[in-house]
Design a protein around this motif. Sequence first.
Motif, PDB file in Angstrom:
ATOM      1  N   ALA A  53       0.797  -1.222   0.000  1.00 36.37           N
ATOM      2  CA  ALA A  53       0.000   0.000   0.000  1.00 36.37           C
ATOM      3  C   ALA A  53       0.829   1.270   0.000  1.00 36.37           C
ATOM      4  O   ALA A  53       0.472   2.245  -0.639  1.00 36.37           O
ATOM      5  N   PHE A  54       1.984   1.281   0.700  1.00 38.92           N
ATOM      6  CA  PHE A  54       2.740   2.522   0.828  1.00 38.92           C
ATOM      7  C   PHE A  54       4.130   2.213   1.354  1.00 38.92           C
ATOM      8  O   PHE A  54       4.431   1.100   1.770  1.00 38.92           O
ATOM      9  N   SER A  55       4.962   3.206   1.324  1.00 31.61           N
ATOM     10  CA  SER A  55       6.300   3.092   1.903  1.00 31.61           C
ATOM     11  C   SER A  55       6.224   3.380   3.393  1.00 31.61           C
ATOM     12  O   SER A  55       5.668   4.400   3.819  1.00 31.61           O
ATOM     13  N   ILE A 104      -6.169   6.410  -6.816  1.00 32.86           N
ATOM     14  CA  ILE A 104      -5.837   5.256  -5.973  1.00 32.86           C
ATOM     15  C   ILE A 104      -6.086   5.632  -4.513  1.00 32.86           C
ATOM     16  O   ILE A 104      -5.479   6.581  -3.986  1.00 32.86           O
ATOM     17  N   ARG A 105      -6.963   4.883  -3.855  1.00 32.24           N
ATOM     18  CA  ARG A 105      -7.311   5.144  -2.468  1.00 32.24           C
ATOM     19  C   ARG A 105      -7.436   3.822  -1.724  1.00 32.24           C
ATOM     20  O   ARG A 105      -8.088   2.892  -2.214  1.00 32.24           O
ATOM     21  N   HIS A 106      -6.782   3.718  -0.577  1.00 36.09           N
ATOM     22  CA  HIS A 106      -6.828   2.511   0.229  1.00 36.09           C
ATOM     23  C   HIS A 106      -7.642   2.774   1.500  1.00 36.09           C
ATOM     24  O   HIS A 106      -7.662   3.888   2.032  1.00 36.09           O
ATOM     25  N   TYR A 107      -8.296   1.707   1.989  1.00 36.50           N
ATOM     26  CA  TYR A 107      -9.083   1.787   3.218  1.00 36.50           C
ATOM     27  C   TYR A 107      -8.501   0.808   4.238  1.00 36.50           C
ATOM     28  O   TYR A 107      -8.045  -0.285   3.880  1.00 36.50           O
ATOM     29  N   PHE A 108      -8.541   1.212   5.505  1.00 33.51           N
ATOM     30  CA  PHE A 108      -7.915   0.420   6.557  1.00 33.51           C
ATOM     31  C   PHE A 108      -8.831   0.340   7.776  1.00 33.51           C
ATOM     32  O   PHE A 108      -9.626   1.246   8.055  1.00 33.51           O
ATOM     33  N   SER A 109      -8.692  -0.789   8.501  1.00 26.08           N
ATOM     34  CA  SER A 109      -9.313  -0.966   9.812  1.00 26.08           C
ATOM     35  C   SER A 109      -8.185  -1.046  10.835  1.00 26.08           C
ATOM     36  O   SER A 109      -7.289  -1.881  10.698  1.00 26.08           O
ATOM     37  N   ILE A 110      -8.232  -0.160  11.856  1.00 27.79           N
ATOM     38  CA  ILE A 110      -7.112  -0.021  12.793  1.00 27.79           C
ATOM     39  C   ILE A 110      -7.568  -0.429  14.192  1.00 27.79           C
ATOM     40  O   ILE A 110      -8.614   0.037  14.681  1.00 27.79           O
ATOM     41  N   LYS A 130      -5.404  -3.502   9.138  1.00 27.62           N
ATOM     42  CA  LYS A 130      -5.764  -4.414   8.046  1.00 27.62           C
ATOM     43  C   LYS A 130      -6.233  -3.598   6.843  1.00 27.62           C
ATOM     44  O   LYS A 130      -7.028  -2.666   6.977  1.00 27.62           O
ATOM     45  N   ASN A 131      -5.699  -3.942   5.665  1.00 26.75           N
ATOM     46  CA  ASN A 131      -6.122  -3.286   4.418  1.00 26.75           C
ATOM     47  C   ASN A 131      -7.479  -3.851   4.009  1.00 26.75           C
ATOM     48  O   ASN A 131      -7.616  -5.023   3.670  1.00 26.75           O
ATOM     49  N   ILE A 132      -8.520  -3.042   4.092  1.00 26.45           N
ATOM     50  CA  ILE A 132      -9.886  -3.490   3.777  1.00 26.45           C
ATOM     51  C   ILE A 132     -10.399  -2.783   2.531  1.00 26.45           C
ATOM     52  O   ILE A 132     -11.608  -2.591   2.371  1.00 26.45           O
ATOM     53  N   THR A 133      -9.441  -2.401   1.631  1.00 26.72           N
ATOM     54  CA  THR A 133      -9.848  -1.653   0.427  1.00 26.72           C
ATOM     55  C   THR A 133     -10.833  -2.447  -0.408  1.00 26.72           C
ATOM     56  O   THR A 133     -11.897  -1.949  -0.793  1.00 26.72           O
ATOM     57  N   ALA A 134     -10.473  -3.700  -0.712  1.00 29.17           N
ATOM     58  CA  ALA A 134     -11.348  -4.503  -1.574  1.00 29.17           C
ATOM     59  C   ALA A 134     -12.698  -4.726  -0.920  1.00 29.17           C
ATOM     60  O   ALA A 134     -13.746  -4.599  -1.565  1.00 29.17           O
ATOM     61  N   ALA A 135     -12.680  -5.039   0.381  1.00 28.40           N
ATOM     62  CA  ALA A 135     -13.948  -5.271   1.076  1.00 28.40           C
ATOM     63  C   ALA A 135     -14.781  -3.995   1.135  1.00 28.40           C
ATOM     64  O   ALA A 135     -16.002  -4.023   0.982  1.00 28.40           O
TER      65      ALA A 135
END
Length: 869
Positions: A53-55, A104-110, A130-135
């Motif tokens: 997702a990122f550096s 491009i945008r990512h979604y996360f659950s922290i 957790k990367n929840i972009t697709a969900a």
Amino acid sequence: MDHEESLELQLRTELRDLQRRQQRLIELSSDWYWELDPQHHFLLIAGPAVHEAFSDTSFIGKAFWEIRGFTALDASGWDNLKAHLDAHEPFFDLQASLTLTPTIRHYFSINGRPILNERGEYIGYCGLTKNITAATRDNQLMNLEHAVTRQLIDAADIETGFCQVLQIIGEADKWQCGAFFPADSASAFFKGPTHWQAADTTAAAIAEFTRTVNAMSSSSDSRIRQSDTPLWIADIAAVPASTGTSSAPALRTYIASPISVAGHVVGIFAFASREARPEDHQLLKTIGAVGSQVGQFLQRQQAEQTLRANEERFRSLTEFSSDWYWEQDDQWRFVDVAGKDLENNRGFVGKTHWDPSFQTHPIDMTWADHRARVMAHQSFRDFILKGEGRDGAAIYYSLSGRPFFDDSGAFKGYRGIGKDITAQRHSDERIRYLANHDALTTLPNRAMFSELLNLAISYARRYSRKFAIMFIDLDRFKLINDTLGHDAGDQLLQEIASRLTHTLRQSDVVARLGGDEFVVLVQEVDGPEQTAMIARKILSATMKPLQILGQECRVTASIGISLYPTDAQDELALMKNADMAMYQAKETGKNNFQFFSIRTQEQSLERMALEASLRRALERSEFQLHYQAKLGLRSDEITGVEALLRWQHPDLGSIAPAQFIPLAEETGLIVPIGRWVLKTACQQNMAWQSDGLPPVCMAINLSARQFSDDNLLSDIATALQESGLPGELLELELTESMVMQDHVRTIRTLTAIKQLGVRIAIDDFGVGYSSLAQIKHFPIDTLKVDRSFIRDLPENFEDSAITKAIIAMGKTLSLRVVAEGVETLEQENFLRDNACDETQGFYFSRPVTADKFAKLLHDHIASPHLKSN
């Protein structure tokens, strides 16, 4: 060592063990682990999913809210998180997004909890993200579908429903404008276009949008109207100007989808945005689903049961199952299984992979292989198990694990990740099935047949068995496919596949190689006699009539047979020999079977060599034209001439036309060869006239391939123009069977030829049993009586009667009648007495070279017969 030191050592050991477990869990998890200092700044980010997702360097030293593009999705922004951090409280499922680029945008659950030292003092935070972009994207699009469904269910009428759906989609995915367009002005479902636009959309943009979508969808053969799937145009500026857009469009990306009711496109809905967007496959799929919903909504206006079916469809949707964590002890018994959606997975606890009571078995490796690996304390990945759920249905799992050890190196068990892959497994099985079967007939395809044939060879070699390979090619498939269309051809192939399957034994294998080619593996045959009996059954089943699109059709088959081990003992040779035998069946009249033999192989090799020579014959100037005179029976003078193709091979000598003309027709070489004949014959006719000889009409045969060639008319016009030959001195001969196949196209082509001034003759007339009512519709000038009716004149009563009838038919239609194959004085006198116009045959002249024909013409000056017709 005193008690305190022992306790401290034990605590350190437990801490290291805990840290190792944590590190292994991080490595196996799709989550990433982080730590904050007391001022809430990142100290550490770890895990295999981080760099997807990122550096991680962009986070270190910063707080959550200080990272560029990182946004909390809580209504209060980052305030809720700050409150938890300041209060040193744990927090769960905090939602945030990270914008990397405009597209491009990512979604996360922290999740996080405070870290306290041994004195209970706060020293920072740790947690999992957790990367929840697709969900999230799936959930957004699913919510969009649900919202559309609810609006359509509650809509009072079509116009209201359309307006609400347009607004939902447009606002949810930030489109600039959208609209529903009826498929035609007489649509029974809605009166006209329905529009929606964002508040900042200009009237000019709306007008441009309407023009563009109308241009894309107005024609009946447009991609949108003809397709069942939506269309995404990432940048309308790249589309040709015919779409109606300006050179600098205000709207860039377009998405459009058909609305179908009962299989018919009744409308189109489309959206546009001012930014160029790359294709979004998930959204495209959702738009397609929405299109289906709208079609169902329209049907509901006619029948309420569509609504109930739609509600049932959405009630059946379930959430995607996430991964789950498992742990085994040193006896490989599951001691812990943790995660969501574990209803079917709790049966693992207390059992090993191979526990019989669990009723699982491996798919991709043997139990011995897997047990050897875990007994050796080796890691494993994606180990597939098949189990049985509580409802009795099969469940597939993918397990990955690695061993863990204590400080002394003693094996303590396994830890890993598990996943329910039932849906994926079923999809893979379907893909494997499609990869090995023909999609149209469901028969095994070439790849699968190859595997089965090699298995049969191995079995036959081991147990000294015999089998046969039958290569089957349908004889009249192309005619039906071209005449009735590809749908009819597909239906015919399906029927033939079914007949072959039911004709043969269950142990035999029928496969489709492609096109109209099938192959059969006949297991355990005694010899040629039994094989011949099976081949006759196949021929009988194939030639039975069948109804296709309301038409009764018949096809026959040509079958080539090779036997194992007599003819060959490997796959390639068996298939090649059967193929050669099939071509022999074709050449011996079709609708028969032939066994492979050495003579078959020799003929096949001869045919291949002849084809290779034929491809070079034209460029090497090996072709010649001979000319056979036509004698006018009224004047006893030469009234015409026919150009006949000859091939003088440098090594094989003169090759008979009956040997190479069918091969040229089959390979398509007849078209360039025929073009050369047409050009050469016209030039020769003018050369004779330049030498002072009178003009005669030059007849040239056209093959079926030439007659159907798109360049035929231009070839004729070019030959006349380059040679200077008048059109009335050229006569093109077509066989009776050629003109009877497609009346509409034949009349159109013949009429165009007549407009060039060229004469037209029907060759071999009488063998096709054409009626007077059929012939009169064609713009022809000459009938040539087939030589089969002339051969036994005047003794044969039936041939005499047929010949008289053909001459009378020709006179009735004011056609010139020519008799072919005249070889005796008695035949010529019979034709003269019955008012036949011309004869052609060995009795007057054999085909001769151009020089010899010039002398013959000089001695028999032609009459101006063209003027009399």
